[in-house]
Write an enzyme that holds these catalytic residues in place. Sequence first.
Site, PDB file in Angstrom:
ATOM      1  N   ASP A  78      18.985  73.138  55.630  1.00 17.68           N
ATOM      2  CA  ASP A  78      19.894  73.119  54.493  1.00 17.68           C
ATOM      3  C   ASP A  78      19.387  74.121  53.458  1.00 17.68           C
ATOM      4  OD1 ASP A  78      21.939  72.427  52.832  1.00 17.68           O
ATOM      5  OD2 ASP A  78      21.131  70.484  52.247  1.00 17.68           O
ATOM      6  N   ASP A 138      26.048  76.718  54.654  1.00 19.65           N
ATOM      7  CA  ASP A 138      24.625  76.692  54.329  1.00 19.65           C
ATOM      8  C   ASP A 138      23.865  75.542  54.979  1.00 19.65           C
ATOM      9  OD1 ASP A 138      25.824  74.680  52.859  1.00 19.65           O
ATOM     10  OD2 ASP A 138      24.608  75.009  51.074  1.00 19.65           O
ATOM     11  N   GLU A 139      24.407  74.986  56.045  1.00 20.25           N
ATOM     12  CA  GLU A 139      23.811  73.774  56.605  1.00 20.25           C
ATOM     13  C   GLU A 139      24.079  73.715  58.104  1.00 20.25           C
ATOM     14  OE1 GLU A 139      24.318  68.927  55.920  1.00 20.25           O
ATOM     15  OE2 GLU A 139      25.494  70.361  54.748  1.00 20.25           O
TER      16      GLU A 139
END
Length: 359
Positions: free
Chosen positions: A9, A104-105
């Site tokens: 993350d 983003d993860e």
Amino acid sequence: MPRVIMHMDMDAFYASVEQRDNPSYRGKPVIVGSPPDKRGVVCAASYEARKSKVRSAMPSRTAGKLCPEGIFVRPRMDVYRAESARIMAILHEFTPLIEQVSVDEAYLDVSALVDENLELDAAIESARPFAVDIKKRIQEQCGLTASVGISSNKFLSKLASDFQKPDGLTVILDRDRVAFLRPLPVGTIHGVGPVTARGLEAMGLVTVGDLQDTESALGPVAGSFAGKLKERAFGIDDRPLDLSDERKSISAENTFSRDTDHRPQLRAALKEMALDVAETLSKHEVGALTVQVKVRYSDFTTLTRQLRLDDPVTSASEIYRVACFLLARHQLVTGPLRLLGIGLSTLVPPTQQQLRLPI
């Protein structure tokens, strides 16, 4: 073979990109979103801004009051998407078994990177150097920090990645999972929203340890999630990674410059959004079996209602008709709306059959 799952993350992704690209922003409270004197919400906040309790999805006006020294920056989605592609390419250097959750993860199944003869906890611990390498490469190649969690399943690895942010690396061994979870609040468990958390707290179930120890039935509060909730309290999660790269949903929203319940304006907004999502359906050559409408009122109360259809919708006129049906059926326009949206999911190959609405 022991199952080892990693969760990566990025730290305050949008805001961190802005701080990287503009050195004058570094160490300062950066808020990505609409300025506080305009209608809109916060997309992301740097850790400096979070100290003032600024959070994503918060009205920009509220963020401006909480953090008057905040630097508001308009989002640059093209830049974030390009940066995301670079980060995901780094992850693919380690394993192809990746479930990208957002820009983003991502979850990574790194089971094949460890010795299959190791016991589970030894295998989990042996994945630590890979996490260190991933974090180092992201830092060196992108100038950004990431937090990583490692454990035996998705729930625990996600929890671990959140545990020491920013720039964290947390490993939860299988033998430690129950003890690790015990002191955490019940709201830590994915799927426990504010309403469920309040219901559990009313039963005296404040921590995950309370859930582990209780003999009480959880159905009245958690409904169909009760069984999974009890499993999560013990760190049990058998969900596989979703490795498909197919698009899961399509949506469009309109935040009005002034709250309105003017029917012609609402219908015009719905038609425009229906055209938008229909074009995306056409681009991906899919139809949608589920149509959802979303409304947000002046007090920021937000409601969604959806309908599952027998046959997929593909055209703007069909989508518009279902959206109008949902708004009327559930009487959602009871006052001025701040926001109106359409969402499509359960994406399937399109058919030529005529749309049928439930009566």
